[in-house]
Design a protein around this motif. Structure first.
Motif, short mmCIF file in Angstrom:
data_model
loop_
_atom_site.label_atom_id
_atom_site.label_comp_id
_atom_site.label_asym_id
_atom_site.label_seq_id
_atom_site.Cartn_x
_atom_site.Cartn_y
_atom_site.Cartn_z
N ASP A 21 26.23 -15.91 -8.72
CA ASP A 21 24.95 -15.23 -8.80
C ASP A 21 24.48 -15.20 -10.25
OD1 ASP A 21 26.23 -13.06 -10.14
OD2 ASP A 21 26.65 -12.09 -8.23
N ALA A 22 23.24 -14.76 -10.47
CA ALA A 22 22.65 -14.83 -11.80
C ALA A 22 23.42 -14.00 -12.81
CB ALA A 22 21.19 -14.40 -11.75
N ALA A 23 23.85 -12.81 -12.42
CA ALA A 23 24.55 -11.93 -13.36
C ALA A 23 25.86 -12.55 -13.81
CB ALA A 23 24.79 -10.57 -12.72
N ARG A 24 26.65 -13.08 -12.87
CA ARG A 24 27.93 -13.69 -13.23
C ARG A 24 27.72 -14.95 -14.06
NH1 ARG A 24 31.62 -15.08 -8.51
NH2 ARG A 24 32.95 -15.73 -10.23
N ALA A 25 26.73 -15.76 -13.69
CA ALA A 25 26.48 -16.99 -14.44
C ALA A 25 26.07 -16.67 -15.87
CB ALA A 25 25.39 -17.82 -13.75
N GLY A 26 25.19 -15.68 -16.04
CA GLY A 26 24.75 -15.30 -17.37
C GLY A 26 25.90 -14.78 -18.21
N PHE A 27 26.76 -13.96 -17.63
CA PHE A 27 27.92 -13.44 -18.36
C PHE A 27 28.87 -14.56 -18.74
CE2 PHE A 27 32.28 -11.76 -18.37
CZ PHE A 27 32.17 -10.81 -19.38
N SER A 78 23.48 -9.24 -21.53
CA SER A 78 22.41 -8.52 -20.83
C SER A 78 21.80 -9.39 -19.74
CB SER A 78 21.32 -8.12 -21.84
OG SER A 78 20.14 -7.72 -21.17
N PRO A 79 21.91 -8.95 -18.45
CA PRO A 79 21.29 -9.72 -17.36
C PRO A 79 19.78 -9.87 -17.54
CG PRO A 79 22.85 -8.14 -16.48
CD PRO A 79 22.70 -7.82 -17.95
N SER A 80 19.13 -8.86 -18.09
CA SER A 80 17.68 -8.94 -18.26
C SER A 80 17.31 -9.99 -19.31
CB SER A 80 17.11 -7.58 -18.65
OG SER A 80 17.68 -7.12 -19.87
N GLN A 81 18.11 -10.07 -20.40
CA GLN A 81 17.85 -11.09 -21.42
C GLN A 81 18.08 -12.48 -20.85
OE1 GLN A 81 20.52 -11.18 -24.74
NE2 GLN A 81 19.21 -12.51 -25.97
N ARG A 105 15.19 -13.36 -18.60
CA ARG A 105 13.99 -13.59 -19.38
C ARG A 105 14.00 -14.98 -20.03
NH1 ARG A 105 14.29 -9.03 -21.52
NH2 ARG A 105 15.39 -9.60 -23.44
N GLU A 106 15.14 -15.33 -20.64
CA GLU A 106 15.24 -16.63 -21.32
C GLU A 106 15.32 -17.78 -20.31
OE1 GLU A 106 18.31 -16.59 -24.27
OE2 GLU A 106 17.25 -15.13 -25.52
N TYR A 107 15.95 -17.54 -19.17
CA TYR A 107 16.01 -18.56 -18.11
C TYR A 107 14.59 -18.85 -17.61
CZ TYR A 107 17.80 -21.02 -13.98
OH TYR A 107 18.09 -21.97 -13.03
N GLY A 119 10.65 -21.81 -16.11
CA GLY A 119 9.37 -21.45 -15.52
C GLY A 119 9.43 -20.50 -14.35
N THR A 120 10.63 -20.07 -13.96
CA THR A 120 10.78 -19.15 -12.83
C THR A 120 12.11 -18.42 -12.95
OG1 THR A 120 10.69 -19.05 -10.40
CG2 THR A 120 11.88 -20.89 -11.35
N PRO A 121 12.25 -17.22 -12.39
CA PRO A 121 13.52 -16.48 -12.48
C PRO A 121 14.67 -17.24 -11.84
CG PRO A 121 11.74 -15.02 -11.81
CD PRO A 121 11.20 -16.42 -11.74
N PRO A 122 15.92 -16.93 -12.24
CA PRO A 122 17.08 -17.71 -11.78
C PRO A 122 17.19 -17.83 -10.27
CG PRO A 122 17.72 -16.22 -13.55
CD PRO A 122 16.30 -15.89 -13.22
N LYS A 123 17.11 -16.72 -9.55
CA LYS A 123 17.31 -16.77 -8.10
C LYS A 123 16.26 -17.64 -7.43
CE LYS A 123 17.83 -13.85 -4.00
NZ LYS A 123 17.83 -12.45 -3.48
N ARG A 124 15.00 -17.47 -7.83
CA ARG A 124 13.93 -18.24 -7.21
C ARG A 124 14.07 -19.73 -7.55
NH1 ARG A 124 8.29 -16.33 -9.04
NH2 ARG A 124 9.23 -14.35 -8.38
#
Length: 316
Positions: free
Chosen positions: A270-276, A282-285, A288-290, A295-300
């Motif tokens: 999931d996005a949180a684990r991938a980002g970490f 920070s999942p929000s950072q 945001r950078e993804y 051009g779209t949030p990670p999940k979408r």
């Protein structure tokens, strides 16, 4: 410097015939396939039947030939256009955009990508005491060169090996070495010399990129990276941006986000684990950078990629 076209070049019937034969071979191997990794590990073939908008891609040190059609590579503000008369060389691992400028179903864009081994170039220079070229070129991450009959003929022999796979293990290393030698005799020799010459700015930036690829998930301290490649911080920033169109920090972010995308798409994170995993605290950072890059949030984004993949499989 990028070269936009081959205006003013005279037609060469022998070269035209060689291109026609090369296009015929690539056409036979790529029917119904856009990208084909061949049984030769360093060689892949491509086929595009429509013009395209710029598509994000990752380029490694490689040579790209088109036997038919026209393409261009976009790195920052530079456009490197290539066609059957000119080939593209990339000397670093770079984020870029690729675009097909001329292609149709009746006359698709057909070509090949051959991965370069910079160690072979260094060995050839050292073992055969080759003399450095007199001409100078600007330091860039990509170059456009004029295709010679000798280089085209060497690639034709390489593709013929696909029909005799039992010969690949013996003959491919010889042809691969010859390709690198032909490149050192081409009009791009100066750029290749620079990237393998110890102490050159291109070689130092290549080392910086190698370090970032290994340590992309660690906090980046520019002064430590500069010390590692024996550059001042100002020189590191200047030449890194000149060669990659990115700063070291932007390049690290691109590495992190590219790997996170792969982890979500291929490994199901999931996005949180991938980002970490790639170094974000920070999942929000991360989101945001993804979103800024893709051009779209990670999940979408991942849902869209999976949907496109599923539709492509159903269409086969």
């Amino acid at each position: 410097m990028p070269i936009s076209n081959q205006a003013g070049q005279q037609a060469d019937p022998l070269m035209d015939e060689a291109h026609r034969q090369l296009a015929e071979v690539i056409d036979q191997w790529t029917v119904g396939v856009e990208d084909l990794q061949t049984s030769i590990s360093s060689l892949s073939l491509f086929r595009r039947e429509t013009v395209t908008e710029p598509c994000d891609c990752v380029v490694e040190p490689s040579i790209v030939l088109v036997a038919q059609g026209v393409k261009q590579l976009l790195i920052g503000d530079n456009a490197y256009r290539y066609d059957p008369g000119r080939f593209l060389i990339t000397s670093l691992d770079l984020p870029a955009s690729s675009q097909v400028l001329e292609a149709s179903q009746e006359k698709p864009s057909l070509g090949l990508v051959f991965n370069l081994d910079l160690n072979i170039i260094a060995e050839l220079i050292s073992q055969h005491r080759l003399q450095p070229p007199r001409e100078r070129t600007s330091e860039e991450g990509a170059y456009i060169g004029r295709l010679s009959p000798e280089l085209l003929e060497t690639f034709s022999r390489l593709l013929k090996l696909l029909n005799t796979p039992e010969d690949i293990a013996v003959l491919e290393p010889l042809i691969r070495r010859e390709i690198h030698y032909r490149l050192l005799k081409s009009d791009l020799a100066a750029g290749l010399w620079r990237v393998v010459s110890a102490g050159s700015q291109s070689q130092r930036i290549a080392r910086a990129i190698d370090w970032l690829k290994v340590n992309y998930n660690q906090p980046l301290r520019i002064d430590e990276l500069a010390s590692h490649v024996q550059m001042s911080t100002s020189s590191l920033h200047h030449y890194f941006r000149q060669l990659t169109a990115k700063s070291p920090l932007q390049y690290q972010k691109w590495l992190r986000l590219s790997e996170a995308r792969r982890l979500m798409l291929s490994d199901g994170l999931d996005a949180a684990r991938a980002g970490f995993t790639v170094g974000y605290e920070s999942p929000s950072q991360f989101s945001r950078e993804y979103s800024r890059l893709y051009g779209t949030p990670p999940k979408r984004d991942i849902e869209g990629l999976r949907r496109l993949s599923s539709e492509a499989r159903l269409a086969e």
